[in-house]
Design an enzyme around this catalytic site. Sequence first.
Site, short mmCIF file in Angstrom:
data_model
loop_
_atom_site.label_atom_id
_atom_site.label_comp_id
_atom_site.label_asym_id
_atom_site.label_seq_id
_atom_site.Cartn_x
_atom_site.Cartn_y
_atom_site.Cartn_z
N SER A 336 60.29 55.50 66.13
CA SER A 336 59.59 54.88 67.25
C SER A 336 60.47 54.70 68.48
O SER A 336 61.66 54.37 68.37
CB SER A 336 59.06 53.50 66.83
OG SER A 336 58.16 53.61 65.76
N HIS A 434 53.96 47.71 64.35
CA HIS A 434 54.38 48.11 63.00
C HIS A 434 54.62 46.91 62.09
O HIS A 434 54.33 46.97 60.89
CB HIS A 434 55.63 48.99 63.08
CG HIS A 434 55.37 50.36 63.62
ND1 HIS A 434 54.68 51.32 62.90
CD2 HIS A 434 55.69 50.95 64.81
CE1 HIS A 434 54.59 52.44 63.61
NE2 HIS A 434 55.21 52.23 64.77
#
Length: 504
Positions: A336, A434
């Site tokens: 990410s 997340h």
Amino acid sequence: MTLFHLYTPLRVLLKSYRHGAVSKTIVGLRVFKLGNIFPCTTIAMRTNMEEILRKAVIQLPTYEMREKSPPPSESNSLEFMHFYKCLDKEQRLEFLEKLSRDFGVDHKWVSDLAGKLLDTQGRDLATILQAEDRLRYSLTPRYRHLLTHISRVQGGVKFLVDLRADLIEFASSKMSDSPHMRDLNSTLKSLLSEWFSVGLLRLERITWQSPCEILQKISQYEAVHPVRNWTDLKRRVGPYRRCYAFTHASMPGEPLVVLHVALTEEIANNIQGIVREFATQDADEDVNKINTAIFYSISSTQAGLQGVELGNYLIKRVVRELQSEFPHMAQFSSLSPIPGFSSWLYGALGQHKKEGRATELLSEQEWKQVQDVTGAAPGAPALEALRRLISTSEWIRSDRLVRTLEPVLMRLCAWYLYGEKRRGYALNPVANFHLQNGATMWRLNWQADTSPRGIANSCGIMVNYRYFLHETGTNSVAYLQNKAVKASEQVLGLVSQFQKNSKL
């Protein structure tokens, strides 16, 4: 406007009318009914706004007639849609403010029914429940019925998604902050959450054989790592790659949220090997080399669906798909970006300078190295030199600075992800996403994105959020209810170093 200018569009209109079209948009005109043609500038007048709203937003039926009243005319919903599309931004704001203010809840009616509900206390349960139901019905804004009817006409759901995008933009740009507009946004978000519930979404795998229109939209919507060309796109949907999207029957051919996956042997620590290497473009997949799924890009394509949970469900569905295709697959992780880290760091350095704490973020030896490379004097000048290097990304050109700043930026980034909060949750939106899903903040990766965009946004650092499938449920509950962040030893070690250096 001359007859010559009207001739061609009218001929198109008559042709569409023979095919049963209720309304048609033509250049420079807005057509609602045959024989009722207005220039756009005229339609936007306030008197026409009131007329459109009066026709489109019906009176709320009485409680007794709530299930017996006939539905409003479909043409009124279409007229509302076409009218709204014709307005410019300021006119849309005025139109929506009028809709939300004048066609919402009847507060006097609500107050009267609330009083009647209080009067029923102590009576039998059936009487109390009916009084509660009447009160609940009165709390329904009139425009909610309009929104529901618009969703049933062709293109209506997409129209409402775009309308909510306008509401979000008006709120974020401070063009409007009225409680009526906030209530309209909340009502529409609630409806969209129902219409786009996960059971009504279709999971599609995007391949090179998918329709060209879909592939083009996948390319256009990619927000994390922009697609450079068709060859790049072909690689991202080819061997050792998977691309999935959620679609909805009411918005055919329109991907709602897109997830790109790389199939690898180990958990990737940089994006260069995923989106910038072309060695495997035409290779056949070797199942023995696939042990890990790397979620390296997830993009929501519809601004109007902000706050409607889609991405977390997409990841869960994709995990099941991959487990079915590769039963031996053992590792699931994101790779990410860290948007906002560089701007946060720039601000933090400025705050330390302002408060006279310039020496706290780096060790004495690290400050000496910065001074040697930049030629800056100790203290505030050295800190200002570091701020300038961060803001211009010039530090990446010096191998010596790269080595010097690695431990500094890594521990600062770990603190930014782990320790910086908004209302108790992670400040960074990607981290928050997340962690809500139950992932573990697993590993920070140095020089993981060396593109100009990666250096500018996060000093080239990326992070893996790892999904241990047997822990995600527990982690998600702990984060959402107790704001507890599950992190690895590497991340916690970097956080500890930051706290030690910053005297926290």
